[in-house]
Design an enzyme around this catalytic site. Structure first.
Site, PDB file in Angstrom:
ATOM      1  N   GLU A 172       0.832  -1.209   0.000  1.00 58.08           N
ATOM      2  CA  GLU A 172       0.000   0.000   0.000  1.00 58.08           C
ATOM      3  C   GLU A 172       0.865   1.257   0.000  1.00 58.08           C
ATOM      4  OE1 GLU A 172      -2.906  -0.410  -0.638  1.00 58.08           O
ATOM      5  OE2 GLU A 172      -2.919  -2.530  -0.183  1.00 58.08           O
ATOM      6  N   HIS A 175       1.974   2.058  -3.355  1.00 59.05           N
ATOM      7  CA  HIS A 175       0.937   2.730  -4.134  1.00 59.05           C
ATOM      8  C   HIS A 175       0.918   4.209  -3.821  1.00 59.05           C
ATOM      9  CE1 HIS A 175      -0.954  -0.319  -6.395  1.00 59.05           C
ATOM     10  NE2 HIS A 175      -1.390  -1.026  -5.367  1.00 59.05           N
ATOM     11  N   GLU A 285       0.077  -2.501 -10.260  1.00 58.46           N
ATOM     12  CA  GLU A 285       0.012  -3.474  -9.168  1.00 58.46           C
ATOM     13  C   GLU A 285       1.325  -4.243  -9.087  1.00 58.46           C
ATOM     14  OE1 GLU A 285      -2.152  -4.122  -6.771  1.00 58.46           O
ATOM     15  OE2 GLU A 285      -3.299  -2.403  -7.456  1.00 58.46           O
TER      16      GLU A 285
END
Lengths: 505, 197
Positions: A172, A175, A285
């Site tokens: 995360e 990201h 991703e």
């Protein structure tokens, strides 16, 4: 700490992923510019034609110049629209999924992991939220690292060990650091823009079909529908046929190119746009996985976490009677992750390659999780479920256990007024299933009230599914409205500017 | 007087001016980017320092709680106290990393003592301190990692085009990674197995 990954391999992968994303987004941008440019030019020409009764008094050069300037003006408006569109989304999303802010003394292990990873990444620590849902999942929101949040579900915290949780949080973080939320929102906004003509045609077609089928549909009266269709037709014809043809006739050399542009608008762009959006999302991703490994130096942690999450989210019931009662799609394809995420097996394979981990290690972790989900055979012994299924609402918080014993591990913690479908009794426990597909055993003494509802309808009371690891792959309704309104405003401004030429002084 | 300058000379002057402006801009950009990279590296270093100080502040409590159970182990306590004051007095990267290694080894000996006192190991006070220390070690590891990444970035920038052309003249030297010393690799990894409860 285990030996680190081969630095060369990982850095190369990250670099190539970033290069690919830039290439794809550039192509996407070019397609959008062409699209919007043509739209603006057509609109300007149309307005001029309508206001001057069919001929342009100012001459071709001025008309062309005005059209091109209009195209540029609207193109400049696009980034503004995208920015406004995606700046609205994080708060809306958090409210929609009912995420609860984690206080400074709660979830200390998670807090420590996040703090330590933010030191390693050199980023400020994001805000932390938890969703009280048993389905394990995690995602990140926020436009830039200074305003970011990480959200996890209760199910994830219970499922993963420390090293695995660290891998997921690092993913995360990646990201957030790569500003993927911003990227995804931009591509989503662009994709929506590119699909606009097709979506409105599609909407019109559906409205016609519904009318023909006799249902009220979008229009109260048939007359309204006919009027709409009649209004649309000339626009479509000029857009796709007359405008390019006139251009060809008047200007000669640009003609064939102009004929291609409606093809781009109606066929190429709407088909390509969602594909490009999905490709960008998928490659990011993989990039986030690679960056997470770079941060934690522990590819096995993330690989095991992915395997466990996939195993836990797999619905275990092949029994059609049960399946029809409580989940819409027994094959598990409807989790919403397949659109924006690469397949889990591929992600695990890449991580295993980076860390040179034998896949058996990861498979055994997943198998251990899968074992905690009861086998379908256990239900066969209880006969037909549909006749025994009842819907109840809990009167107080309760716990679901993995088997019919209070010593069994806990599968989920339910809050008051959760809806449950109950089946048969087993000793002092009742078999039950929640709206989000968690099966377990409830103690019979738990106070609950029967609800007069068809068990198949319980699924309608699902909490909205967490959208996956990076948000922004869908625009909400209010965002779409804002975008369309601003788009219309831009056109209006341009139209005024064009018309000013014809106002007598 | 300006009218006396012929048109061709204007052209040449303009070209020279533009070229000069371009060169200045390029040099300016290169310099600024190198400075930024170096600043980030220094900031990352101070990040390590923060964590080292944090560990240092945990030590007195740790020593006291062990002393409560094993007061006679003077030698070990003195080692730790000495190492700690050495770290506090250390200034600059070299001294700090040497002192840090010495302290780590002294702590290793302290924990070896703790192994012999199961009641101490089980006391909640000690367990809290243990997990704090473990967390701090992890933070130190992460801040070292971040520092090393910044060193990699900085060194790459001063060794590749265009930075390599001007780095020496502009005063940028290569930095060194924070690598553990060979004997420090034998750091005692005490197993804090009870901390994941």
């Amino acid at each position: 700490m285990p030996p680190g990954p081969d630095g060369g391999l990982l850095y190369n992968r990250i670099e190539s992923n970033r290069r690919k994303t830039v290439a794809v987004v550039t192509l996407f941008g070019a397609a959008t510019l062409l699209f919007v440019g043509y739209l603006a030019m057509w609109f300007t020409a149309l307005v001029v034609w309508l206001t001057t009764g069919g001929s342009s008094p100012a001459g071709h050069e001025v008309l062309t110049a005005k059209m091109l300037s209009a195209a540029l003006a609207v193109i400049a408006a696009l980034p503004l629209l995208s920015y406004l569109g995606y700046s609205l989304s994080p708060r809306l999303l958090l409210r929609m999924v009912r995420a609860r802010r984690i206080g400074p003394n709660q979830e200390l292990e998670l807090r420590r992991i996040v703090e330590n990873l933010s030191i390693g990444a050199g980023l400020p620590a994001p805000r932390l939220y938890v969703i009280e849902s048993p389905a394990p999942n995690a995602f990140a929101t926020g436009l830039d690292p200074g305003h970011a949040s990480v959200i996890v579900t209760r199910g994830l915290l219970g499922l993963l060990e420390r090293g695995e949780l660290e891998g997921v949080v690092a993913h995360e973080f990646s990201h957030i650091g790569n500003r993927d939320t911003r990227l995804n929102m931009m591509t989503a906004a662009l994709a929506m823009t590119l699909r606009l003509p097709v979506t409105s045609l599609h909407w019109l077609w559906n409205a016609i079909k519904k009318k023909l089928n006799g249902s009220p549909g979008e229009f109260r009266t048939t007359l309204g529908l006919v009027a709409y269709a009649v209004l649309c037709a000339p626009f479509l014809l000029t857009f796709a046929v007359f405008f390019p043809a006139a251009f060809w006739f008047e200007l000669g050399f640009l003609g064939p190119v102009m004929l291609l542009l409606p093809v781009h608008v109606f066929i190429l762009a709407p088909i390509l746009a969602p594909r490009v959006s999905r490709t960008v999302s998928r490659e990011r991703e993989y990039l986030a996985d690679a960056d997470a490994v770079l941060l934690t130096r522990n590819p096995e942690g993330l690989a095991r976490a992915l395997a466990k999450i996939a195993a836990a989210n797999r619905p275990a019931y092949a029994n059609p009677a049960v399946a029809s009662l409580y989940i819409a799609d027994p094959s598990g394809a409807s989790q919403g992750r397949s659109r924006t995420h690469p397949p889990v097996q591929e992600r695990i394979a890449r991580l295993a390659e980076i860390g040179r981990i034998p896949l058996t290690v990861i498979d055994s972790a997943a198998a251990a999780v899968a074992r905690t989900i009861p086998e379908p055979a256990a239900f066969e012994a209880f006969g037909d479920y549909s006749s025994n299924a009842r819907v109840v609402r809990l009167n107080q918080p309760a716990r679901l256990f993995q088997s019919a014993s209070a010593a069994a591990p806990e599968r989920a913690r339910l809050h008051e007024s959760t809806l449950l479908i109950t089946f048969a009794q087993e000793g002092e426990f009742i078999q039950a299933v929640t709206a989000d597909r968690v099966f377990g055993y409830l103690h019979e003494s738990t106070p609950s009230s029967p609800v007069d509802m068809d068990p198949a309808d319980v699924q309608a009371h699902l909490p909205p599914p967490p959208p996956g690891e990076a948000t922004g792959d869908k625009l909400s309704d209010s965002q779409a409205v804002v975008l369309i309104v601003l788009f219309a405003l831009a056109f209006f401004v341009v139209m005024l500017w064009v018309l000013l030429d014809f106002v007598p002084r | 007087m300006l009218a006396l300058i012929p048109a061709q000379t204007w052209g040449v002057l303009a070209a020279v001016a533009v070229a000069a402006a371009l060169i200045v801009t390029v040099l300016w950009t290169i310099y600024n980017r190198l400075v930024l990279s170096r600043q980030r590296m220094l900031e990352a270093w101070s990040g390590i320092d923060v964590q080292l100080k944090r560990r240092s502040s945990l030590i007195p409590n740790l020593v006291e709680s062990v002393r409560g159970y094993a007061a006679h182990e003077h030698g070990v306590f003195e080692d730790v106290a000495r190492a700690r004051s050495m770290l506090d007095k250390a200034s600059g990267a070299q001294d700090s990393s040497v002192a840090d290694n010495v302290l780590t080894q002294a702590l290793g000996r302290l924990f070896a003592v703790v192994e012999r006192y199961p009641t101490l190991q089980a006391s909640t006070n000690f367990m809290d301190l243990q997990s704090e220390l473990a967390d701090t070690e992890e933070k130190i590891a992460f801040s070292r990692q971040f520092y090393n990444q910044n060193v990699l970035d900085y060194n790459t920038r001063i060794q590749t085009f265009p930075g390599a052309l001007f780095a020496k003249e502009m005063g940028f030297q290569a930095a060194s990674f924070f690598a553990a010393e060979p004997d420090a690799r034998a750091e005692v990894r005490v197993d804090f197995g009870a901390s994941r409860s």
